[in-house]
Motif scaffolding. Structure first.
Motif: not given
Length: 480
Positions: A453, A469, A472-473, A476
């Motif tokens: 990402h 990040a 965000s992971a 996801d």
């Protein structure tokens, strides 16, 4: 979840399956899947120029039968017989009967090939390619053709992922029935290219416990801790971080960064970098130490940037909660103290640190990663996470649980401090209640995904970019 099985297990399963099928049916299934994959790669089969590299045994037979199918669809298919006296006779008859031709000059046909089928050796191959096959393999790789390996790239070892000699690097590998460990573990994995699994009915004959497994998004999502309505920061778990020194304060900051984003409710920091940690993360609970007096935690992380504070490592190992040991902590480790612990331990070395722990050259660890991580786990009676291009996680109970391999890494993770973030993340997952093998493999997966990402936002990246990040992971994984 992707699973991989050893050569012996695959052969036993094939024997069971073949006893229930007409003679040759299993090979025809494999050849049909192989030919279909080649057709997809070619796009247009009619008029395509295909070269089949044929060794002895069943892999050569698979390649010949697939070549026959492509010839019947209008491809110009040539076969190079590298072991003429031991060529699969049924496959050769089908090949020539379909219009395929056997060539005496491999280099002429390879120079103009669109696709090369690598059927030189199979899953039982050891020690790299034979000398007579090396020039042909080099010509294949040096051509403009797409190289497709049959089941496994020739020259790599299926069970270990080792490459002990010359091997033919493929653009794609079509493997049958199940993944083989060498397709998932470096250095062999680097030779496989894109791997396509073709089902041939083997699944029902494989044991329930594989030799190797690779988590995917859904597996990670099931393991991630989620706060409940009644959760508070203590119920979610508190992770203690013993890291950093006057020389390496940044290691403490990065380990805490990973820990804060790992699912635990709070982070206690003990060490010499409290000012740096609080400046970046004011929510951290800091204590001057020793760790035993810092307050209750559900897991400890010890070692990143620690320097020579051997007393801190001893103090943490004496605790009754799960402990993750990394970096300098590994250098100061007492094997007997680890083996004597009642609570679990997770060791997270890179190849150089693993080599020091095992007393072998680094090159030996890098060339035989699977054997090395298993030996580490067995020797220390701990879960071992061997960092690298393919991160491996092995439990202390040997073959009773599969080794986990992480498929999410990226070369951009080779940056200072990356391992510190991973340590904090894995330690936080331990504190949130995951078992060490789950904590290590989930952390490695999220760590690699976070790096991807971060790279998408712009490379090069730093370790702090990876930590940033992680949310965000996490999103996801849980929203796919």
């Amino acid at each position: 979840m992707r699973t991989a099985y050893s050569v012996e297990t695959v052969r036993n399963a094939e024997t069971e399956l073949m006893a229930r099928l007409p003679e040759g049916a299993l090979m025809q299934r494999a050849a049909a899947g192989l030919a279909a994959a080649c057709a997809d790669l070619l796009g247009r089969v009619y008029g395509a120029r295909v070269v089949v590299l044929v060794g002895s045994g069943d892999n050569g037979g698979d390649a010949l039968y697939a070549g026959a199918r492509l010839a019947r669809r209008g491809a110009g298919v040539s076969a190079v017989l590298l072991a003429p006296d031991r060529t699969h006779q049924g496959g050769l008859a089908a090949f020539t009967g379909a219009g395929g031709r056997v060539t005496d000059d491999p280099f002429e046909v390879l120079a103009v090939a669109d696709l090369v089928l690598d059927g030189i050796t199979g899953i039982g191959g050891k020690g790299g390619l034979r000398p007579d096959a090396v020039p042909v393999a080099r010509a294949a790789r040096g051509s403009d053709a797409v190289v497709v390996a049959v089941d496994l790239p020739s020259g790599v070892e299926a069970d270990s992922g080792e490459v002990r000699g010359e091997a033919l690097r493929a653009d794609a590998t079509v493997t049958f029935g199940t993944y083989k460990p060498g397709l998932l573990i470096d250095p062999a994995r680097e030779y496989a290219g894109t791997v396509r699994l073709v089902g041939i009915g083997l699944e029902a004959h494989l044991p329930s416990v594989p030799d190797l497994e690779a988590l995917q998004h859904a597996d990670v999502a099931r393991l991630l801790p989620e706060p409940a309505a009644e959760s508070d920061k203590y119920r979610r778990g508190v992770v203690g971080v013993v890291a950093g020194s006057a020389r390496y304060p940044g290691a403490a900051v990065l380990a805490v960064a990973g820990a804060l984003r790992g699912g635990a409710g709070a982070v206690r920091y003990v060490g010499h970098a409290a000012d740096a940690v609080i400046a970046r993360f004011p929510e951290t609970l800091v204590h001057a130490g020793p760790p035993a007096k810092a307050g209750r935690v559900q897991a400890w992380v010890v070692g990143p940037g620690l320097g020579d504070d051997e007393e801190a490592v001893r103090d943490v190992l004496a605790s009754d909660v799960p402990v993750l040991v990394d970096a300098d902590g590994l250098r100061l480790l007492d094997a007997a103290a680890v083996r004597d612990r009642d609570a679990p331990t997770l060791l997270t070395p890179h190849a150089g640190e693993a080599a020091a722990l095992l007393g072998v050259p680094r090159e030996e660890v890098e060339s035989s990663r699977l054997a090395s991580v298993r030996e580490l786990a067995a020797h220390y009676g701990a879960t071992a996470l061997l960092k690298g291009s393919t991160t491996l996680v092995a439990g202390p109970d040997g073959s009773r649980t599969p080794v986990r391999v992480n498929p999410m890494g990226t070369p951009w993770l080779a940056t200072a401090g990356s391992g510190d973030v991973l340590s904090g993340l894995a330690g936080s997952l331990l504190a949130a209640g995951l078992e060490p093998r789950d904590a290590g493999s989930v952390a490695a997966y999220l760590h690699g995904l976070a790096a991807r990402h971060a790279v998408a936002e712009g490379a090069p990246i730093t370790s702090y970019d990876v930590a940033s990040a992680l949310p965000s992971a996490w999103h996801d994984v849980t929203h796919t």
